[in-house]
Motif scaffolding. Structure first.
Motif, PDB file in Angstrom:
ATOM      1  N   TRP A  27       0.893  -1.170   0.000  1.00  0.00           N
ATOM      2  CA  TRP A  27       0.000   0.000   0.000  1.00  0.00           C
ATOM      3  C   TRP A  27       0.921   1.207   0.000  1.00  0.00           C
ATOM      4  O   TRP A  27       1.436   1.616   1.043  1.00  0.00           O
ATOM      5  CB  TRP A  27      -0.861  -0.057   1.238  1.00  0.00           C
ATOM      6  N   ILE A  28       1.171   1.757  -1.179  1.00  0.00           N
ATOM      7  CA  ILE A  28       2.221   2.752  -1.359  1.00  0.00           C
ATOM      8  C   ILE A  28       1.689   4.158  -1.102  1.00  0.00           C
ATOM      9  O   ILE A  28       0.727   4.601  -1.746  1.00  0.00           O
ATOM     10  CB  ILE A  28       2.799   2.681  -2.788  1.00  0.00           C
ATOM     11  N   SER A  29       2.313   4.842  -0.156  1.00  0.00           N
ATOM     12  CA  SER A  29       1.942   6.235   0.110  1.00  0.00           C
ATOM     13  C   SER A  29       3.066   7.153  -0.335  1.00  0.00           C
ATOM     14  O   SER A  29       4.245   6.845  -0.178  1.00  0.00           O
ATOM     15  CB  SER A  29       1.608   6.449   1.590  1.00  0.00           C
ATOM     16  N   CYS A 124       6.946  12.124   3.911  1.00  0.00           N
ATOM     17  CA  CYS A 124       5.937  11.284   3.274  1.00  0.00           C
ATOM     18  C   CYS A 124       4.893  10.904   4.316  1.00  0.00           C
ATOM     19  O   CYS A 124       5.222  10.711   5.489  1.00  0.00           O
ATOM     20  CB  CYS A 124       6.626  10.030   2.723  1.00  0.00           C
ATOM     21  N   PRO A 125       3.629  10.767   3.916  1.00  0.00           N
ATOM     22  CA  PRO A 125       2.620  10.280   4.853  1.00  0.00           C
ATOM     23  C   PRO A 125       2.661   8.757   4.948  1.00  0.00           C
ATOM     24  O   PRO A 125       3.214   8.084   4.081  1.00  0.00           O
ATOM     25  CB  PRO A 125       1.310  10.740   4.223  1.00  0.00           C
ATOM     26  N   ARG A 126       2.056   8.224   6.003  1.00  0.00           N
ATOM     27  CA  ARG A 126       1.911   6.782   6.149  1.00  0.00           C
ATOM     28  C   ARG A 126       0.545   6.478   6.747  1.00  0.00           C
ATOM     29  O   ARG A 126      -0.128   7.373   7.288  1.00  0.00           O
ATOM     30  CB  ARG A 126       3.018   6.206   7.046  1.00  0.00           C
ATOM     31  N   VAL A 127       0.132   5.226   6.643  1.00  0.00           N
ATOM     32  CA  VAL A 127      -1.120   4.777   7.245  1.00  0.00           C
ATOM     33  C   VAL A 127      -0.861   4.591   8.739  1.00  0.00           C
ATOM     34  O   VAL A 127      -0.102   3.699   9.140  1.00  0.00           O
ATOM     35  CB  VAL A 127      -1.620   3.475   6.594  1.00  0.00           C
ATOM     36  N   ALA A 128      -1.476   5.432   9.556  1.00  0.00           N
ATOM     37  CA  ALA A 128      -1.131   5.495  10.978  1.00  0.00           C
ATOM     38  C   ALA A 128      -1.290   4.162  11.696  1.00  0.00           C
ATOM     39  O   ALA A 128      -0.466   3.824  12.549  1.00  0.00           O
ATOM     40  CB  ALA A 128      -1.971   6.566  11.666  1.00  0.00           C
ATOM     41  N   HIS A 129      -2.328   3.411  11.379  1.00  0.00           N
ATOM     42  CA  HIS A 129      -2.619   2.194  12.140  1.00  0.00           C
ATOM     43  C   HIS A 129      -2.257   0.915  11.390  1.00  0.00           C
ATOM     44  O   HIS A 129      -2.715  -0.174  11.768  1.00  0.00           O
ATOM     45  CB  HIS A 129      -4.094   2.185  12.534  1.00  0.00           C
TER      46      HIS A 129
END
Length: 201
Positions: A27-29, A124-129
């Motif tokens: 899941w590429i952010s 870069c952002p990431r999926v927090a959970h």
């Protein structure tokens, strides 16, 4: 049955999509040079080296507003960084929502109701959970044969592990049930794990 891809397969659906399975989902952010964030799943994804740790994913289609590629690759070319978020079964619907060919101004985090957090070593952002996130610096983009086929390689510079996924000192996939891509519109989830001793153990 045997077929040569250049001559077609004669089936209603491409069997190649279902042969190499299950495939992990990256899941590429990314964050563009313009500050716009993007999140998209890629099932042509894997780890490719231990030291230093490295990963790759491949993008195989293009959007009209991205000059021969998609938002993820375009952003990575511009900024040189990306994050790989590991997808768990519980996030399957959110992941699927981010797979659409949305316009470049769309923030898939917001659209899919995903909590966003900042990375530590890259902008870069990431999926927090997410169960785990790999922060990556681009090493190379390789153009593959065919239209809009690009393989993106990155060195992992930071690793986030969700605390409840660490059991007895090991990252335990049974705590979150990884999601994997099969063929066509099919997916699988890992419920059972077993170990094998290597011959040289």
């Amino acid at each position: 049955m045997f077929y040569e891809p250049k001559n077609g397969h004669g089936l209603p659906h491409n069997p190649f999509n279902a042969v190499v399975t299950p495939r992990p989902i990256g899941w590429i952010s990314t964050r563009g040079a313009d500050g716009l964030d993007n999140l998209a799943p890629y099932s042509f994804f894997n780890a490719v080296a231990y030291v230093p740790p490295q990963v790759m994913f491949a993008s195989t289609s293009a959007k009209a507003d991205r000059d021969g590629t998609k938002d993820s690759v375009a952003n990575i070319r511009d900024t040189g960084v990306f994050a790989v978020n590991i997808v768990e079964y519980a996030a399957r619907d959110a992941m699927n929502q981010t797979s659409g060919a949305w316009d470049r101004e769309t923030d898939e985090f917001a659209q899919a109701g995903i909590v966003k957090a900042d990375c530590e070593t890259i902008n870069c952002p990431r999926v927090a959970h997410a169960p785990a996130t790999l922060e990556c610096k681009l090493t190379q983009v390789v153009q593959l044969p065919g239209e809009a086929n690009f393989a993106v390689f990155g060195e992992v510079t930071g690793v986030h592990l969700r605390d409840n996924c660490i059991v007895d000192g090991a990252f335990d996939v049974t705590t979150f049930n990884p999601l994997a891509r099969l063929g066509y519109r099919d997916y699988a989830v890992v419920h059972e794990v077993f170990s094998l001793q290597r011959p040289d153990d």
